[in-house]
Design a protein around this motif. Structure first.
Motif, mmCIF file in Angstrom:
data_model
loop_
_atom_site.group_PDB
_atom_site.id
_atom_site.type_symbol
_atom_site.label_atom_id
_atom_site.label_comp_id
_atom_site.label_asym_id
_atom_site.label_seq_id
_atom_site.Cartn_x
_atom_site.Cartn_y
_atom_site.Cartn_z
ATOM 1 N N TYR A 68 0.834 -1.208 0.000
ATOM 2 C CA TYR A 68 0.000 0.000 0.000
ATOM 3 C C TYR A 68 0.868 1.258 0.000
ATOM 4 C CZ TYR A 68 -2.950 3.782 1.638
ATOM 5 O OH TYR A 68 -3.586 4.991 1.750
ATOM 6 N N HIS A 69 1.931 1.252 0.780
ATOM 7 C CA HIS A 69 2.814 2.420 0.845
ATOM 8 C C HIS A 69 3.422 2.714 -0.520
ATOM 9 C CE1 HIS A 69 5.703 5.247 2.543
ATOM 10 N NE2 HIS A 69 6.656 4.612 1.875
ATOM 11 N N LEU A 70 3.875 1.678 -1.232
ATOM 12 C CA LEU A 70 4.460 1.889 -2.553
ATOM 13 C C LEU A 70 3.432 2.455 -3.531
ATOM 14 C CD1 LEU A 70 6.651 -1.329 -2.985
ATOM 15 C CD2 LEU A 70 7.421 1.009 -2.472
ATOM 16 N N ILE A 71 2.227 1.895 -3.500
ATOM 17 C CA ILE A 71 1.182 2.369 -4.412
ATOM 18 C C ILE A 71 0.807 3.812 -4.091
ATOM 19 C CG2 ILE A 71 -1.226 2.053 -5.119
ATOM 20 C CD1 ILE A 71 -0.871 -0.934 -4.630
ATOM 21 N N ALA A 72 0.655 4.110 -2.806
ATOM 22 C CA ALA A 72 0.234 5.451 -2.402
ATOM 23 C C ALA A 72 1.291 6.493 -2.737
ATOM 24 C CB ALA A 72 -0.072 5.472 -0.903
ATOM 25 N N VAL A 73 2.558 6.183 -2.430
ATOM 26 C CA VAL A 73 3.624 7.164 -2.637
ATOM 27 C C VAL A 73 3.880 7.398 -4.119
ATOM 28 C CG1 VAL A 73 6.080 7.602 -2.320
ATOM 29 C CG2 VAL A 73 4.713 6.741 -0.420
ATOM 30 N N TRP A 74 4.077 6.313 -4.867
ATOM 31 C CA TRP A 74 4.391 6.493 -6.281
ATOM 32 C C TRP A 74 3.175 6.952 -7.082
ATOM 33 C CZ3 TRP A 74 9.045 7.138 -7.919
ATOM 34 C CH2 TRP A 74 10.119 6.581 -7.216
ATOM 35 N N GLY A 75 1.989 6.438 -6.725
ATOM 36 C CA GLY A 75 0.778 6.911 -7.394
ATOM 37 C C GLY A 75 0.522 8.374 -7.108
ATOM 38 N N VAL A 84 6.414 13.604 -1.590
ATOM 39 C CA VAL A 84 7.793 13.386 -2.032
ATOM 40 C C VAL A 84 8.786 13.667 -0.904
ATOM 41 C CG1 VAL A 84 9.558 14.062 -3.706
ATOM 42 C CG2 VAL A 84 7.154 13.942 -4.398
ATOM 43 N N GLY A 85 8.637 14.833 -0.266
ATOM 44 C CA GLY A 85 9.619 15.226 0.737
ATOM 45 C C GLY A 85 9.602 14.363 1.980
ATOM 46 N N VAL A 86 8.410 13.987 2.437
ATOM 47 C CA VAL A 86 8.303 13.229 3.691
ATOM 48 C C VAL A 86 8.309 11.730 3.439
ATOM 49 C CG1 VAL A 86 6.867 12.786 5.719
ATOM 50 C CG2 VAL A 86 7.088 15.109 4.841
ATOM 51 N N ASN A 87 7.473 11.249 2.508
ATOM 52 C CA ASN A 87 7.296 9.807 2.348
ATOM 53 C C ASN A 87 8.232 9.172 1.323
ATOM 54 O OD1 ASN A 87 5.153 8.995 4.163
ATOM 55 N ND2 ASN A 87 3.807 10.299 2.976
ATOM 56 N N LEU A 88 8.635 9.916 0.307
ATOM 57 C CA LEU A 88 9.489 9.315 -0.715
ATOM 58 C C LEU A 88 10.966 9.516 -0.409
ATOM 59 C CD1 LEU A 88 9.393 7.767 -3.385
ATOM 60 C CD2 LEU A 88 9.457 9.954 -4.586
ATOM 61 N N VAL A 89 11.343 10.729 -0.054
ATOM 62 C CA VAL A 89 12.738 11.044 0.214
ATOM 63 C C VAL A 89 13.053 10.959 1.704
ATOM 64 C CG1 VAL A 89 14.553 12.787 -0.038
ATOM 65 C CG2 VAL A 89 12.824 12.518 -1.824
ATOM 66 N N GLY A 90 12.121 11.430 2.529
ATOM 67 C CA GLY A 90 12.341 11.449 3.973
ATOM 68 C C GLY A 90 12.080 10.108 4.627
ATOM 69 N N GLY A 91 11.895 10.144 5.931
ATOM 70 C CA GLY A 91 11.714 8.907 6.682
ATOM 71 C C GLY A 91 10.315 8.336 6.641
ATOM 72 N N GLY A 92 9.346 9.099 6.085
ATOM 73 C CA GLY A 92 7.984 8.606 5.971
ATOM 74 C C GLY A 92 7.132 8.958 7.180
ATOM 75 N N PRO A 106 -14.465 13.691 16.353
ATOM 76 C CA PRO A 106 -13.087 13.990 15.955
ATOM 77 C C PRO A 106 -12.166 14.054 17.172
ATOM 78 C CG PRO A 106 -14.415 15.989 15.915
ATOM 79 C CD PRO A 106 -15.363 14.859 16.222
ATOM 80 N N ASP A 107 -10.998 13.452 17.043
ATOM 81 C CA ASP A 107 -10.000 13.458 18.107
ATOM 82 C C ASP A 107 -8.891 14.430 17.701
ATOM 83 O OD1 ASP A 107 -8.206 13.015 20.096
ATOM 84 O OD2 ASP A 107 -7.959 10.862 19.751
ATOM 85 N N SER A 108 -8.931 15.622 18.245
ATOM 86 C CA SER A 108 -7.959 16.646 17.864
ATOM 87 C C SER A 108 -6.536 16.267 18.264
ATOM 88 C CB SER A 108 -8.336 17.987 18.501
ATOM 89 O OG SER A 108 -8.364 17.883 19.921
ATOM 90 N N GLY A 109 -6.388 15.408 19.262
ATOM 91 C CA GLY A 109 -5.057 15.003 19.694
ATOM 92 C C GLY A 109 -4.293 14.239 18.641
ATOM 93 N N LEU A 110 -4.996 13.620 17.699
ATOM 94 C CA LEU A 110 -4.325 12.875 16.645
ATOM 95 C C LEU A 110 -3.573 13.788 15.678
ATOM 96 C CD1 LEU A 110 -7.156 10.303 15.812
ATOM 97 C CD2 LEU A 110 -5.019 9.852 17.044
ATOM 98 N N MET A 111 -3.953 15.061 15.625
ATOM 99 C CA MET A 111 -3.327 15.984 14.679
ATOM 100 C C MET A 111 -2.172 16.765 15.286
ATOM 101 S SD MET A 111 -4.766 15.559 11.793
ATOM 102 C CE MET A 111 -4.045 16.966 10.955
ATOM 103 N N THR A 112 -2.081 16.803 16.586
ATOM 104 C CA THR A 112 -1.055 17.630 17.217
ATOM 105 C C THR A 112 0.351 17.100 16.956
ATOM 106 O OG1 THR A 112 -1.342 16.378 19.277
ATOM 107 C CG2 THR A 112 -2.609 18.424 19.020
ATOM 108 N N GLY A 113 0.507 15.803 16.771
ATOM 109 C CA GLY A 113 1.824 15.230 16.535
ATOM 110 C C GLY A 113 2.168 15.037 15.077
ATOM 111 N N ALA A 114 1.265 15.406 14.169
ATOM 112 C CA ALA A 114 1.521 15.242 12.728
ATOM 113 C C ALA A 114 2.551 16.257 12.256
ATOM 114 C CB ALA A 114 0.214 15.406 11.958
ATOM 115 N N PRO A 115 3.341 15.914 11.227
ATOM 116 C CA PRO A 115 4.281 16.889 10.669
ATOM 117 C C PRO A 115 3.572 18.167 10.233
ATOM 118 C CG PRO A 115 4.719 14.692 9.810
ATOM 119 C CD PRO A 115 3.440 14.603 10.569
#
Length: 247
Positions: A84-91, A143-151, A170-179
């Motif tokens: 799934y990661h390969l399909i999502a990133v390259w697609g 590209v920057g985060v998932n393809l080149v970076g650590g994902g 909605p759980d707002s706490g799930l977004m606080t740690g996102a890049p």
């Protein structure tokens, strides 16, 4: 602040999205169109428009799959997380680049062609700017985060938060740690939905789907010979003069 950004803002933008479309349909049905400028310039449009729309379809499909389909479903279907990661990133990379190239061509067309620039409204400029920002943020995340970076596994955080909005949990706490780029992309996405009803994008809901099931146009052959054309006034006049000339 967290509640305002990740709970209040999404619901406010969704409300504007729905109410704005209702208002637009009730008060501006004649403006419910693409405002096409094909008759003014077609060379760049012929390339830029298909690229933009093809890329947009791929991007929307990728977002729908990543945000609306839980990881447990794809695993149940036999699709591993790595696949799934390969399909999502390259697609996402390919469709994002196609959309970006098409958008750049459409923007250049608006800038270099005087006739197109003259019919470009203020809302068109806002729309193109918003699209450019959204596409850029999406490409940085893909590209920057998932393809080149650590994902980053957004399916366990952003996707769960997104689905929770429609379940009114909605759980707002799930977004606080996102890049940060993902946070900006999410905020920009909802603001873009609020902008949508006041732009030419409303034409998306007027796709002529009836063409898919309408009956064929039947052309029937003429069984009787076509009637002879009526003589012109000059022919009638010449025919009347001919006996006099013979005398």
């Amino acid at each position: 602040m967290t509640t305002l950004v990740w709970i209040v803002l999404p619901y406010l933008c969704l409300a504007v999205f729905v109410a704005g479309h209702v208002w637009r349909w009730r008060h501006d049905q004649f403006g419910w169109t693409t405002h096409t400028s094909q008759v003014l310039e077609n060379r760049i449009l012929r390339l830029g428009s298909p690229l933009f729309h093809l890329g947009a379809l791929g991007v929307v499909g990728g977002h729908a799959m990543g945000l609306l389909v839980p990881a447990s479903v794809t695993e149940w279907l036999g699709l591993s997380e790595h696949a799934y990661h390969l399909i999502a990133v390259w697609g996402g990379t390919v469709t994002g680049l196609i959309m970006m190239v098409g958008l750049v061509l459409l923007i250049i067309r608006r800038m270099v062609n005087g006739r197109i620039r003259a019919v470009t409204t203020r809302m068109d400029k806002v729309l193109y700017a918003a699209l450019a920002v959204m596409v850029t943020l999406g490409m940085i995340a893909t590209v920057g985060v998932n393809l080149v970076g650590g994902g980053y596994d957004y399916r366990e955080t952003i996707a769960v938060w997104f689905r929770g909005i429609f379940w009114f949990q909605p759980d707002s706490g799930l977004m606080t740690g996102a890049p940060l780029v993902y946070q900006l992309h999410a905020i920009g996405g909802f603001l873009f939905l609020a902008l949508w009803p006041f732009t030419r994008l409303v034409h998306v809901w007027s796709v002529p789907l009836a063409y898919l099931w309408r009956p064929y146009v039947v052309y029937r052959a003429r069984r009787r010979p076509a009637p002879a054309p009526s003589p012109s006034p000059d022919q009638v006049r010449d025919a009347a003069r001919e006996p006099a000339a013979r005398r």
